[in-house]
Design a protein around this motif. Structure first.
Motif, short mmCIF file in Angstrom:
data_model
loop_
_atom_site.label_atom_id
_atom_site.label_comp_id
_atom_site.label_asym_id
_atom_site.label_seq_id
_atom_site.Cartn_x
_atom_site.Cartn_y
_atom_site.Cartn_z
N LEU A 66 24.28 23.24 66.41
CA LEU A 66 22.90 24.00 66.25
C LEU A 66 21.86 23.66 67.08
O LEU A 66 20.72 24.37 66.95
N MET A 67 22.12 22.61 67.87
CA MET A 67 20.99 21.90 68.71
C MET A 67 21.64 21.07 69.77
O MET A 67 22.77 20.71 69.55
N LYS A 68 20.78 21.09 70.80
CA LYS A 68 21.21 20.69 72.02
C LYS A 68 20.48 19.16 72.45
O LYS A 68 19.34 19.08 71.85
N ASN A 69 21.15 18.62 73.34
CA ASN A 69 20.27 17.40 74.11
C ASN A 69 19.80 16.47 72.84
O ASN A 69 18.87 15.90 72.88
#
Lengths: 199, 199
Positions: A158-161
């Motif tokens: 659900l989230m990158k980086n």
């Protein structure tokens, strides 16, 4: 003839009468930047808060420059791609330097995952006034704590980086202190930083 | 499912134990932001320096956040087009707010030519802690002084976006103080600001 916008490099630096040295004298202690680096959930903010409390009780003048909070105000225009992370660290270092110039003991809590950015912060602030504290709590422990639920989101895609998951954290090579919160309590961590400050 | 980078708005604000109020108590005075706005050469830095000296002699904890100097460090990535000027003022206001939170009396010297940016700074910092001082020295006088040679360069066409020449300065509508350095000496200017602080 080249038309240019005003170039600040063309204007001389404004020099003022009261300097860091006078401000330190008034406050009764040296100004420093204590930079806590480490993964999300490693314990940076908890240590910073306890450290500030201890310093405040010693009548020392402090400020916590918190990476998460700065991203809500000064750096709210920045994202989490590598170049934005570098710019985030650059701006925090510049503000920390000004606050040190103001005579404060500045406690920075900021992941600052890239060695080159931390090195640039140290070079800017000056070795003598810079204490790098690596909060070395391993990823598995940070992920178990997951105080902000970010690891869960990251693992769920659900989230990158997310630093430690799909964005690297470069381990500090020569920090002044290493604190592993698995074996070093908050009180002990604060004690070790205070000990370093008193050196 | 949308892939997002880490969004700081998703993470709760870090709240620390020591607040502005405790820092003010330790310092023995209220924290404030005194924002000197006016044309280049109007006398902002001269007044700021004398004001800081006077406050320092009263054992008050100060810092000068100088617009020209900030453009050499924190804001060195910014130019002088309107949107860059707004971003310059936004960042200075954010740093001033953090320094006020640190318990300091922050003296800002910054042209800040646009009313909307100054109003945003006031809204951010809060009316009670914000003193806008309009250093109203007229353009003709500033241009005659020309301490940095910028007006000369601008008139010669060697420089663009000079406030007062080819970039506008919007006169403050309701500043707390107006100081015209043609008729108000540095000592008197400082006295008037100190008087306002003591109210």
């Amino acid at each position: 003839m080249t038309l240019k916008t005003t170039d600040p490099a063309q204007t001389p630096e404004q020099v003022f009468t009261i300097t860091q040295s006078e401000r330190e004298s008034m406050k009764g202690h040296a100004a420093k930047v204590i930079w806590l680096t480490g993964l999300s959930g490693s314990g940076k903010s908890t240590i910073a808060n306890a450290l500030e409390l201890a310093l405040h009780q010693q009548h020392k003048h402090t400020y916590i420059l918190d990476g998460d909070n700065v991203r809500r105000n000064l750096n709210k225009d920045l994202g989490f791609h590598p170049e934005s992370r570098s710019e985030n660290v650059r701006r925090i270092a510049e503000v920390a330097l000004m606050m040190k110039d103001a005579g404060l003991i500045v406690i920075v809590t900021c992941i600052a995952p890239f060695a080159k950015d931390r090195d640039a912060a140290r070079a800017l602030i000056g070795d003598a006034g810079f204490i790098e504290v690596y909060v070395s709590t391993p990823l598995a422990v940070c992920e178990q704590r997951d105080p902000k639920g970010l690891y869960k989101k990251s693992r769920a895609g659900l989230m990158k980086n997310m630093t430690g998951i799909d964005s690297p954290y470069e381990i500090p090579g020569q920090p002044e202190l290493v604190l592993d919160t698995r074996v070093c309590s908050v009180v002990e961590s604060v004690g070790r930083i205070l000990g370093w400050l008193e050196q």
